[in-house]
Scaffold this active site. Structure first.
Site, PDB file in Angstrom:
ATOM      1  N   LYS A 194     -57.220  -4.805  -1.172  1.00 34.60           N
ATOM      2  CA  LYS A 194     -57.160  -5.919  -0.222  1.00 34.60           C
ATOM      3  C   LYS A 194     -55.728  -6.053   0.308  1.00 34.60           C
ATOM      4  CE  LYS A 194     -56.392 -10.306  -0.385  1.00 34.60           C
ATOM      5  NZ  LYS A 194     -55.675 -10.410   0.897  1.00 34.60           N
ATOM      6  N   GLU A 270     -46.499  -7.157 -10.158  1.00 37.71           N
ATOM      7  CA  GLU A 270     -45.123  -7.036  -9.640  1.00 37.71           C
ATOM      8  C   GLU A 270     -44.868  -8.303  -8.834  1.00 37.71           C
ATOM      9  OE1 GLU A 270     -42.405  -6.973  -7.460  1.00 37.71           O
ATOM     10  OE2 GLU A 270     -42.801  -5.070  -6.453  1.00 37.71           O
ATOM     11  N   CYS A 304     -38.827  -8.242  -2.432  1.00 41.17           N
ATOM     12  CA  CYS A 304     -38.871  -8.814  -3.789  1.00 41.17           C
ATOM     13  C   CYS A 304     -37.589  -8.508  -4.567  1.00 41.17           C
ATOM     14  CB  CYS A 304     -40.095  -8.318  -4.534  1.00 41.17           C
ATOM     15  SG  CYS A 304     -40.262  -6.540  -4.538  1.00 41.17           S
ATOM     16  N   GLU A 401     -37.098 -18.108  -5.236  1.00 38.59           N
ATOM     17  CA  GLU A 401     -37.143 -16.947  -4.349  1.00 38.59           C
ATOM     18  C   GLU A 401     -37.367 -17.462  -2.930  1.00 38.59           C
ATOM     19  OE1 GLU A 401     -40.634 -14.271  -4.548  1.00 38.59           O
ATOM     20  OE2 GLU A 401     -39.173 -12.666  -4.631  1.00 38.59           O
TER      21      GLU A 401
HETATM   22  P1  NAI Z   1     -49.258 -14.469  -2.310  1.00 38.70           P
HETATM   23  O1  NAI Z   1     -48.936 -14.130  -3.710  1.00 38.70           O
HETATM   24  O2  NAI Z   1     -50.125 -15.658  -2.043  1.00 38.70           O
HETATM   25  O3  NAI Z   1     -49.958 -13.197  -1.590  1.00 38.70           O
HETATM   26  C1  NAI Z   1     -49.910 -11.857  -2.017  1.00 38.70           C
HETATM   27  C2  NAI Z   1     -51.318 -11.266  -1.999  1.00 38.70           C
HETATM   28  O4  NAI Z   1     -52.133 -11.996  -2.902  1.00 38.70           O
HETATM   29  C3  NAI Z   1     -52.027 -11.362  -0.642  1.00 38.70           C
HETATM   30  O5  NAI Z   1     -52.829 -10.211  -0.460  1.00 38.70           O
HETATM   31  C4  NAI Z   1     -52.918 -12.584  -0.820  1.00 38.70           C
HETATM   32  O6  NAI Z   1     -54.054 -12.576   0.015  1.00 38.70           O
HETATM   33  C5  NAI Z   1     -53.312 -12.464  -2.275  1.00 38.70           C
HETATM   34  N1  NAI Z   1     -53.748 -13.705  -2.908  1.00 38.70           N
HETATM   35  C6  NAI Z   1     -53.381 -14.988  -2.614  1.00 38.70           C
HETATM   36  N2  NAI Z   1     -54.030 -15.863  -3.411  1.00 38.70           N
HETATM   37  C7  NAI Z   1     -54.817 -15.135  -4.238  1.00 38.70           C
HETATM   38  C8  NAI Z   1     -55.719 -15.461  -5.300  1.00 38.70           C
HETATM   39  N3  NAI Z   1     -55.951 -16.736  -5.645  1.00 38.70           N
HETATM   40  N4  NAI Z   1     -56.332 -14.454  -5.962  1.00 38.70           N
HETATM   41  C9  NAI Z   1     -56.104 -13.169  -5.625  1.00 38.70           C
HETATM   42  N5  NAI Z   1     -55.289 -12.798  -4.619  1.00 38.70           N
HETATM   43  C10 NAI Z   1     -54.638 -13.766  -3.937  1.00 38.70           C
HETATM   44  O7  NAI Z   1     -47.903 -14.616  -1.519  1.00 38.70           O
HETATM   45  P2  NAI Z   1     -47.656 -15.441  -0.163  1.00 38.70           P
HETATM   46  O8  NAI Z   1     -48.317 -16.777  -0.232  1.00 38.70           O
HETATM   47  O9  NAI Z   1     -48.049 -14.567   0.961  1.00 38.70           O
HETATM   48  O10 NAI Z   1     -46.081 -15.615  -0.206  1.00 38.70           O
HETATM   49  C11 NAI Z   1     -45.514 -16.659  -1.005  1.00 38.70           C
HETATM   50  C12 NAI Z   1     -44.261 -16.198  -1.671  1.00 38.70           C
HETATM   51  O11 NAI Z   1     -44.562 -15.190  -2.624  1.00 38.70           O
HETATM   52  C13 NAI Z   1     -43.245 -15.564  -0.747  1.00 38.70           C
HETATM   53  O12 NAI Z   1     -42.491 -16.521  -0.080  1.00 38.70           O
HETATM   54  C14 NAI Z   1     -42.448 -14.755  -1.731  1.00 38.70           C
HETATM   55  O13 NAI Z   1     -41.519 -15.576  -2.370  1.00 38.70           O
HETATM   56  C15 NAI Z   1     -43.490 -14.305  -2.742  1.00 38.70           C
HETATM   57  N6  NAI Z   1     -43.939 -12.912  -2.464  1.00 38.70           N
HETATM   58  C16 NAI Z   1     -43.461 -11.906  -3.239  1.00 38.70           C
HETATM   59  C17 NAI Z   1     -43.785 -10.598  -2.942  1.00 38.70           C
HETATM   60  C18 NAI Z   1     -43.269  -9.463  -3.751  1.00 38.70           C
HETATM   61  O14 NAI Z   1     -43.043  -8.402  -3.202  1.00 38.70           O
HETATM   62  N7  NAI Z   1     -43.096  -9.604  -5.050  1.00 38.70           N
HETATM   63  C19 NAI Z   1     -44.625 -10.251  -1.788  1.00 38.70           C
HETATM   64  C20 NAI Z   1     -45.148 -11.387  -1.080  1.00 38.70           C
HETATM   65  C21 NAI Z   1     -44.787 -12.671  -1.414  1.00 38.70           C
END
Ligand code: NAI
Ligand code: MG
Length: 503
Positions: A194, A270, A304, A401
């Site tokens: 996804k 991660e 990240c 972050e």
């Molecule tokens: P997120 O963690 O919500 O999204 C990442 C992925 O998880 C997306 O594919 C999303 O659709 C999915 N997701 C969201 N809720 C889920 C659930 N309940 N169950 C399973 N999958 C789910 O991150 P978001 O809201 O886009 O960004 C928020 C913050 O997270 C950012 O500001 C940043 O600080 C951090 N982040 C860190 C990343 C990294 O590379 N470690 C990448 C993206 C965001």
């Protein structure tokens, strides 16, 4: 204004945004509508306007994709192929990616605001490179012969873990896709991915290329959709054997909980970071400021492993800050298709507003704003690259972050203090050290609790370098041969020997 902004009207002159060819779910080798027929809008971060509608997958669609992946794993050829056949098909897949580099880079640029030139030169070729790296391993997966103490002998088989679910973020849609998909393919797993709802397009294009390369139906399925629906359905699916997630710590916890409550599927997480870059008095200031700019502003800070806490030793602090401001002011913010742009728009309105609210926090908390600090441009999600100095460890901008172009400078006196403060975070993803002193470099690198430590470099990745988190930055490793292990499990086979009492 802190940084120059180019006019944002370069796209027609420089590059024609391609027609969007693939907007449906990819299940069992076919592009299909979602069961509900619903679609969601994907937004161009340069303008905030809708430019495509994509099928919105939900639990029913994940069920269909898992059914296809399960069938392909339990009865299909992929896990049963000799490794060299998987290698051959993965190599073909890699060639097709390179042939389509421009279109793929354009999709990530228009979806996520990523620099087109950087995508074409770096992200897309590296995706092909990642596939080739693991393709080369596909026929070298073998176990060990075990010398037993009694009259038995044994050997281990390294078998694919089964159906792998992957939930990926929007900041590196292409790199994240291949970092996870490539080792899983080499191991002989089948896959349901996804992509993030902000950046669904390149993943669908990759599904098309996988089919064209001859990867059998059902091996690679792509479900576009939202996290709490499609993502949650992957994390909790009873027929998925492993889930690999990259994203926020908050959602990482939900994924782990869902995995535990469903079928105890294996989990790799991660998550975020608040990564220290520690610059010592003996550092070359030119190099150190260069690394700070690159480490903090690369990909508009949506990284990240971004160097989001920059600790500078007191002897060079003022000079460092002055040079850093000069460099950051040269950043060109603008249309990601324009080759003169250094920094494109933030991925979406949410992220844009989140970053601006952290900047306001920084001002209110009493950090000194050296440059930037405002949105820029008349439309779209552009933010000036921003530097705060006099940042205290207790400030929100030093703890959370931010995931945006915001640099925090913190002053320190001694090596012990730097280590203690660098480690005083719930995260442990990455760290950087700039010094000419070997003892300092050795002491600090061994004392920092983080998955990767860069000395006199930053964001230095390669296929062979495993990375992942300590502490609340997660566990399990992406990249390197360690990532292949995440998609394999060990079976031990034991037989009696001729003089064994078992006979
Ligand atoms: P997120 O963690 O919500 O999204 C990442 C992925 O998880 C997306 O594919 C999303 O659709 C999915 N997701 C969201 N809720 C889920 C659930 N309940 N169950 C399973 N999958 C789910 O991150 P978001 O809201 O886009 O960004 C928020 C913050 O997270 C950012 O500001 C940043 O600080 C951090 N982040 C860190 C990343 C990294 O590379 N470690 C990448 C993206 C965001
Ligand atoms: Mg979220």
């Amino acid at each position: 204004m802190a940084a120059t902004q180019n006019n944002g009207n370069m796209k027609e002159a420089l590059f024609k945004v391609p027609d969007i060819k693939f907007t449906k779910l990819f299940i069992n080798g076919e592009f299909v509508d979602s069961v509900s027929g619903k679609k969601f809008e994907t937004i161009d971060p340069r303008t905030g306007e809708v430019f495509a509608k994509v099928a919105e997958g939900d639990k029913e669609d994940v069920d269909l994709a898992v059914k296809a992946a399960r069938e392909a794993f339990d009865h299909g050829p992929w896990p049963r192929f000799p490794g060299c056949e998987r290698r051959r098909l993965m190599m073909k897949f890699a060639d097709l990616i390179e042939e389509n580099a421009e279109e793929l880079a354009a999709l990530d640029a228009i979806d996520g605001g990523k620099l087109y030139g950087m995508g074409k030169a770096l992200d897309i070729p590296a995706a092909a490179g990642t596939l080739r790296y693991y393709a080369g391993a596909a026929d070298k997966i073998h176990g060990e012969t075990l010398k037993m103490s009694r009259s038995i002998q044994g050997y281990t088989l390294r078998e694919p873990v089964g159906v792998a679910g992957m939930i990926i973020p929007w900041n590196f849609p292409t790199s994240m896709f291949f970092t996870k998909v490539s080792p899983a393919l080499a191991a002989g797993c089948t896959i349901v991915v996804k992509p993030a709802e902000q950046t669904p397009l390149s993943a669908l294009f990759y599904a098309h290329l996988a089919k064209k390369a001859g990867i059998p139906d059902g091996v690679l399925n792509v479900i576009t959709g939202f996290g709490p629906t499609a993502g949650a359905a992957i994390a909790s699916h009873i027929d998925i054997d492993k889930v690999s997630f990259t994203g926020s710590t908050e959602v990482g916890k939900l994924v782990m909980k869902a995995a535990a409550d469903s079928n105890l599927k294996q989990v790799t997480l991660e998550l975020g970071g608040k990564n220290p870059l520690i610059i010592f008095d003996d550092a070359d200031i030119e190099m150190a400021t260069g690394l700070a700019v690159f480490g903090s502003l690369y990909n508009k800070g949506e990284v990240c492993v971004a160097s989001s806490r920059i600790f500078v030793q007191e002897g060079i602090y003022d000079e460092f800050a002055k040079k850093l401001v000069e460099k950051v002011k040269m950043t060109v913010v603008g249309d990601p298709f324009d080759p003169s742009t250094h920094q494109g728009p933030q991925v979406d309105k949410n992220q844009y507003e989140k970053i601006l609210s952290y900047i306001e926090h920084g001002k209110r908390e009493g950090a000194t704003l050296l440059t930037g600090g405002k949105p820029c441009g008349e439309k779209g999600y552009y933010i000036e690259p921003t530097i705060f100095s006099d940042v205290k460890d207790s400030m929100l901008i030093a703890k959370d972050e931010i995931f945006g172009p915001v640099i925090s400078l913190l002053k320190f006196k001694t090596i012990e203090e730097a280590i203690q403060r660098a480690n005083a975070t719930k995260y442990g993803l990455a760290a950087g050290i700039v010094t000419k002193d070997l003892n300092t470099a050795n002491t600090v690198s061994r004392s920092i609790r983080a998955g990767v430590v860069w000395i006199n470099c930053y964001l230095a990745f390669d296929y062979d370098i495993p990375y992942g988190g300590y502490k609340m930055s997660g566990f399990g490793r992406d990249s390197g041969m360690e990532a292949l292990d995440q998609y394999l499990q060990t079976k031990c086979v034991v037989t009696p020997l001729y003089d064994s009492p078992w006979l």
